[in-house]
Design a protein around this motif. Structure first.
Motif, mmCIF file in Angstrom:
data_model
loop_
_atom_site.group_PDB
_atom_site.id
_atom_site.type_symbol
_atom_site.label_atom_id
_atom_site.label_comp_id
_atom_site.label_asym_id
_atom_site.label_seq_id
_atom_site.Cartn_x
_atom_site.Cartn_y
_atom_site.Cartn_z
ATOM 1 N N GLY A 242 0.803 -1.205 0.000
ATOM 2 C CA GLY A 242 0.000 0.000 0.000
ATOM 3 C C GLY A 242 0.842 1.264 0.000
ATOM 4 O O GLY A 242 0.572 2.207 -0.746
ATOM 5 N N LEU A 243 1.872 1.302 0.844
ATOM 6 C CA LEU A 243 2.739 2.480 0.886
ATOM 7 C C LEU A 243 3.410 2.706 -0.461
ATOM 8 O O LEU A 243 3.596 3.853 -0.898
ATOM 9 C CB LEU A 243 3.794 2.306 1.979
ATOM 10 C CG LEU A 243 3.264 2.312 3.423
ATOM 11 C CD1 LEU A 243 4.376 1.962 4.400
ATOM 12 C CD2 LEU A 243 2.652 3.674 3.771
ATOM 13 N N GLU A 244 3.765 1.610 -1.142
ATOM 14 C CA GLU A 244 4.376 1.736 -2.464
ATOM 15 C C GLU A 244 3.383 2.287 -3.478
ATOM 16 O O GLU A 244 3.705 3.208 -4.250
ATOM 17 C CB GLU A 244 4.878 0.367 -2.923
ATOM 18 C CG GLU A 244 5.537 0.374 -4.292
ATOM 19 C CD GLU A 244 6.027 -0.998 -4.712
ATOM 20 O OE1 GLU A 244 6.225 -1.212 -5.933
ATOM 21 O OE2 GLU A 244 6.207 -1.874 -3.828
ATOM 22 N N LEU A 245 2.163 1.769 -3.481
ATOM 23 C CA LEU A 245 1.160 2.217 -4.455
ATOM 24 C C LEU A 245 0.752 3.671 -4.226
ATOM 25 O O LEU A 245 0.500 4.410 -5.180
ATOM 26 C CB LEU A 245 -0.078 1.316 -4.378
ATOM 27 C CG LEU A 245 0.098 -0.140 -4.815
ATOM 28 C CD1 LEU A 245 -1.197 -0.913 -4.625
ATOM 29 C CD2 LEU A 245 0.535 -0.211 -6.278
ATOM 30 N N LEU A 246 0.686 4.069 -2.962
ATOM 31 C CA LEU A 246 0.223 5.421 -2.653
ATOM 32 C C LEU A 246 1.266 6.485 -2.987
ATOM 33 O O LEU A 246 0.955 7.683 -2.979
ATOM 34 C CB LEU A 246 -0.183 5.503 -1.176
ATOM 35 C CG LEU A 246 -1.385 4.628 -0.795
ATOM 36 C CD1 LEU A 246 -1.601 4.639 0.714
ATOM 37 C CD2 LEU A 246 -2.646 5.089 -1.527
ATOM 38 N N ARG A 247 2.483 6.060 -3.290
ATOM 39 C CA ARG A 247 3.508 7.010 -3.729
ATOM 40 C C ARG A 247 3.447 7.257 -5.238
ATOM 41 O O ARG A 247 4.167 8.129 -5.758
ATOM 42 C CB ARG A 247 4.904 6.488 -3.353
ATOM 43 C CG ARG A 247 5.218 6.570 -1.862
ATOM 44 C CD ARG A 247 6.709 6.375 -1.603
ATOM 45 N NE ARG A 247 7.136 5.021 -1.939
ATOM 46 C CZ ARG A 247 7.188 4.018 -1.071
ATOM 47 N NH1 ARG A 247 6.829 4.227 0.197
ATOM 48 N NH2 ARG A 247 7.606 2.824 -1.450
ATOM 49 N N ALA A 248 2.596 6.508 -5.933
ATOM 50 C CA ALA A 248 2.489 6.665 -7.386
ATOM 51 C C ALA A 248 1.934 8.040 -7.730
ATOM 52 O O ALA A 248 1.172 8.640 -6.965
ATOM 53 C CB ALA A 248 1.596 5.573 -7.973
ATOM 54 N N ASN A 249 2.317 8.546 -8.899
ATOM 55 C CA ASN A 249 1.844 9.853 -9.354
ATOM 56 C C ASN A 249 1.366 9.730 -10.804
ATOM 57 O O ASN A 249 2.174 9.453 -11.688
ATOM 58 C CB ASN A 249 2.962 10.890 -9.249
ATOM 59 C CG ASN A 249 2.473 12.291 -9.558
ATOM 60 O OD1 ASN A 249 1.273 12.554 -9.522
ATOM 61 N ND2 ASN A 249 3.401 13.178 -9.880
ATOM 62 N N PRO A 250 0.050 9.857 -11.038
ATOM 63 C CA PRO A 250 -0.993 10.209 -10.068
ATOM 64 C C PRO A 250 -1.372 9.017 -9.197
ATOM 65 O O PRO A 250 -1.261 7.876 -9.625
ATOM 66 C CB PRO A 250 -2.158 10.638 -10.956
ATOM 67 C CG PRO A 250 -1.969 9.866 -12.214
ATOM 68 C CD PRO A 250 -0.487 9.761 -12.428
ATOM 69 N N ARG A 251 -1.831 9.314 -7.987
ATOM 70 C CA ARG A 251 -2.174 8.269 -7.021
ATOM 71 C C ARG A 251 -3.465 7.565 -7.442
ATOM 72 O O ARG A 251 -4.411 8.206 -7.909
ATOM 73 C CB ARG A 251 -2.358 8.906 -5.644
ATOM 74 C CG ARG A 251 -2.596 7.903 -4.521
ATOM 75 C CD ARG A 251 -2.817 8.600 -3.200
ATOM 76 N NE ARG A 251 -4.068 9.345 -3.224
ATOM 77 C CZ ARG A 251 -4.176 10.638 -2.951
ATOM 78 N NH1 ARG A 251 -3.097 11.350 -2.674
ATOM 79 N NH2 ARG A 251 -5.353 11.240 -2.980
#
Length: 345
Positions: A242-251
């Motif tokens: 989850g922490l990895e995915l939430l750093r994606a841009n755009p989230r």
């Protein structure tokens, strides 16, 4: 002496007593007790009624000596989800109880070298003869396990087989279709940016859920890339993914976790990142385990009939006349709760 006075005297009922009360032969009682095939429902009902009236308890040792069976079913487990393990055990135990069988449970490490895995299986066969084994993922698709049992002539039933499903009897659900339903539910609420928490490579269900989710999005016309991270079907893995995915841009605005344990971890990751579920991120799991109602908000998820799969897998072992390639398919459903909402504006 009538049945009531017999029970009051503390005497143990015998098969002869059951046969006398049911008005059938001793052989007929034996066929019903041993769950032999081709017994008419009428005969089975008469004998079962007499057994209940007399509080008759079959002698398991005598049953074993009378035939080639041991009246023991083995359950082999190697799964990171405590919920999955508990539910499978419950289903298999229920079938054993109804069939007057014992249940043996063994934990097997499928990641050990092949020689060690075969040694573990051989030790189980030496220590306890079983009439058959229920295999759970990932053991279900482990070629070392399948080849060993086939070579030894051991009866087994597979839960959720992926590789060569017709190799042996099994119980399945359509993971691909279930994951497609999740994608369509997200899409209907306006989500267009997605994340995916995958499961272990060794689990066939993980592959089907991933493929079903991505295929449905492609058919719906999704153009944004789907960000993926492996949660290993574990709570801690869900946090990391989850922490990895939430750093994606755009989230991503909607994330599908391929089991409830990793979905719960994903929700913790959202909280750590200062995001609200489902206002900022919608989360959907898979299993409908107790975890789904242990988090807040309650988790939207796919109901997987885990306990029923264990039950029917054991029933396939008990059914001595079954089709050797029989696959039982059980239904799923989307359980809509509070963790999924319309996409943020």
């Amino acid at each position: 002496m009538d049945n009531t006075s017999k029970r009051r005297s503390g005497a143990h009922a015998t098969m002869e007593d059951v046969a006398r009360l049911a008005g059938v032969s001793l052989k007929s009682v034996s066929r019903v007790i041993n769950r032999e095939p081709h017994v008419s429902p009428k005969l089975r009902a008469k004998v079962d009624a007499a057994i209940a009236a007399l509080d008759y308890v079959p002698d398991m040792a005598a049953r074993s000596l009378a035939g080639s069976r041991t009246f023991i079913i083995g359950l082999l487990i190697d799964n990171p989800s405590p919920n999955y393990t508990m539910k499978v055990q419950t289903g298999v135990y229920r079938a054993c109880s109804e069939g007057q069988y014992h249940l043996r449970i063994d934990q097997i490490d499928s990641t050990q070298p092949n020689a060690g895995l075969e040694a573990s299986l051989a030790a189980i066969l030496r220590n306890s003869r079983c009439d058959g084994f229920v295999l759970t993922p990932p053991l279900t698709d482990n070629p070392v396990v399948l080849d060993f049992f086939d070579r030894e002539g051991v009866d087994y039933v597979r839960i959720a087989p992926d590789i060569d499903p017709a190799r042996a009897p099994g119980v399945i659900m359509d993971d691909f279709a279930a994951a497609s339903v999740v994608a369509k539910h997200f899409w209907s609420l306006g989500h267009r940016r997605f994340g995916l928490v995958t499961g272990p490579e060794s689990h066939g269900a993980s592959h089907f859920r991933r493929k079903g989710f991505l295929h449905a999005l492609e058919e719906l016309g999704a153009t944004e890339p789907v960000f993926e991270a492996n949660g290993r079907f574990e709570f801690e893995g869900g946090i990391e993914a989850g922490l990895e995915l939430l750093r994606a841009n755009p989230r991503p605005t909607a994330i599908f976790a391929t089991n409830d344990d990793s979905a719960a971890g994903l929700m913790v990751a959202c909280s750590r990142s200062g995001l609200s579920v489902p206002r900022d991120v919608s989360v959907c799991g898979f299993d409908d385990s107790w975890v789904a109602r242990s988090v807040w908000p309650y988790l939207t998820t796919i109901y997987q009939p885990i306990e029923e799969m264990g039950y029917f897998a054991a029933q396939l072992i008990l059914d001595r006349e079954r089709d050797r390639q029989k696959l039982v398919t059980l239904p799923f459903r989307l359980v809509v709760r509070d963790s999924v909402a319309e996409a943020p504006s």
